[in-house]
Design an enzyme around this catalytic site. Structure first.
Site, PDB file in Angstrom:
ATOM      1  N   ASP A 182      84.898  34.352  82.921  1.00  0.00           N
ATOM      2  CA  ASP A 182      84.210  34.011  84.172  1.00  0.00           C
ATOM      3  C   ASP A 182      84.869  32.855  84.906  1.00  0.00           C
ATOM      4  O   ASP A 182      84.537  32.582  86.053  1.00  0.00           O
ATOM      5  CB  ASP A 182      82.737  33.676  83.876  1.00  0.00           C
ATOM      6  CG  ASP A 182      81.857  33.780  85.111  1.00  0.00           C
ATOM      7  OD1 ASP A 182      82.186  34.566  86.021  1.00  0.00           O
ATOM      8  OD2 ASP A 182      80.837  33.066  85.180  1.00  0.00           O
ATOM      9  N   SER A 230      78.448  34.299  90.838  1.00  0.00           N
ATOM     10  CA  SER A 230      78.677  35.622  90.253  1.00  0.00           C
ATOM     11  C   SER A 230      77.444  36.496  90.457  1.00  0.00           C
ATOM     12  O   SER A 230      76.316  36.048  90.276  1.00  0.00           O
ATOM     13  CB  SER A 230      78.969  35.501  88.759  1.00  0.00           C
ATOM     14  OG  SER A 230      80.064  34.647  88.519  1.00  0.00           O
ATOM     15  N   GLN A 273      84.474  41.953  88.541  1.00  0.00           N
ATOM     16  CA  GLN A 273      83.329  41.141  88.968  1.00  0.00           C
ATOM     17  C   GLN A 273      83.208  41.166  90.481  1.00  0.00           C
ATOM     18  O   GLN A 273      84.220  41.176  91.192  1.00  0.00           O
ATOM     19  CB  GLN A 273      83.487  39.690  88.514  1.00  0.00           C
ATOM     20  CG  GLN A 273      82.301  38.796  88.877  1.00  0.00           C
ATOM     21  CD  GLN A 273      82.532  37.342  88.483  1.00  0.00           C
ATOM     22  OE1 GLN A 273      83.092  36.577  89.246  1.00  0.00           O
ATOM     23  NE2 GLN A 273      82.108  36.973  87.272  1.00  0.00           N
TER      24      GLN A 273
END
Length: 293
Positions: free
Chosen positions: A208, A232, A282
């Protein structure tokens, strides 16, 4: 194992509090809200602890798909509730609901496979400088120490459990327009044992970092600009081959699209010998907020 790595692995291990239920602590990384990678790693850890048999020998994670539902805070603990939709001969599935103060902050479904031989092919690893001679993000943060708000300086300049070296990094306090590509070398700052759960949850945690910010590069903006709102929205990982987080991995990232206040990013993770070990995708919020008059 170094102190910072030991602390992180303890954070990812979780405390059992009932049948398929776990509790996890939170860590302040200097972001406005709870870091999504922490929740990803913890949720995967919770799911792996509910698998039948010996997951070190019998099962390998092959994919996870998560939605971030609410921003979490770094003060209160998290609760992880795992359900088991299916335990088959070849595949097992788990659903994890992560809550904080009684409200869901993330939903994740993940799948595991018993080791199996089959067809093999992969894309080649892209060329990238390093990691030797490439400055780590901590080294860069220490160079920019005076640019950080005083409260955040100790957090951003402290030793990190995962060393990350960005090839040709931008100045986050004076960003320039660049193509939406990024290459990052990463590994744990000390050796890990052979526990598969430690290596896979640590990759989920590290995946991430550096991902959604790649979508900001063509626009010459940074998460450190006050008018930027970045978060996110969802996150997926496919685990292709075994790997070790205490060996250098190349995280090759691109962002093929941004629209509607959202940026879409893809990542491929290669071992130092060129094996493609994981793929990541993502979409995140990249909203430019006008300052209030």
């Amino acid at each position: 194992m170094s102190d910072v790595l030991d602390e992180l692995m303890g954070l990812l291990d979780l405390e059992p509090i009932g049948m398929n239920r776990f509790r996890g602590r939170c860590q302040d990384l200097g972001f406005k809200n709870l870091f999504g990678g922490q929740v990803l790693g913890q949720a995967l850890s919770a799911a792996m602890q509910t698998l039948p048999g010996d997951f070190h020998r019998d099962w390998l994670p092959h994919s996870l798909h998560a939605y971030f539902l609410r921003p979490g805070n770094v003060r209160d603990s998290l609760e992880f509730e795992v359900s088991a939709p299916r335990d088959g001969r070849s595949f097992a599935n788990r659903q994890v609901i992560v809550s904080q103060l009684g409200k869901a902050v993330m939903s994740m479904i993940c799948s595991f496979q018993r080791p199996e031989q089959g067809f093999e092919h992969q894309l080649n690893m892209p060329p990238a400088e390093g990691p030797e001679g490439v400055a780590s993000q901590v080294e860069l943060a220490r160079q920019w120490r005076d640019c950080f708000p005083e409260r955040l300086r100790p957090i951003y300049t402290a030793d990190k459990p995962v060393e990350m070296r960005v090839v040709d990094p931008i100045n986050i306090f004076s960003p320039e327009v660049r193509p939406p590509h990024k290459a990052v070398w990463m590994r744990s700052d000390d050796t890990l044992g052979d526990n598969i759960r430690h290596h896979t949850t640590l990759l989920a945690y590290a995946s991430d970092f550096n991902l959604i910010t790649t979508a900001l590069l063509p626009h010459g903006v940074s998460v450190f600009q006050k008018e930027m709102q970045v978060a996110s929205l969802d996150h997926s990982i496919w685990f292709h081959r075994p790997f070790r987080m205490d060996d250098w991995l190349l995280y090759s990232i691109d962002s093929p699209s941004a629209s509607g206040g959202r940026g879409f990013c893809r990542g491929q993770v290669f071992s130092s010998n060129g094996e493609l070990v994981a793929s990541i995708a993502q979409e995140g919020l990249i909203r430019h907020c006008k300052p209030e008059d």
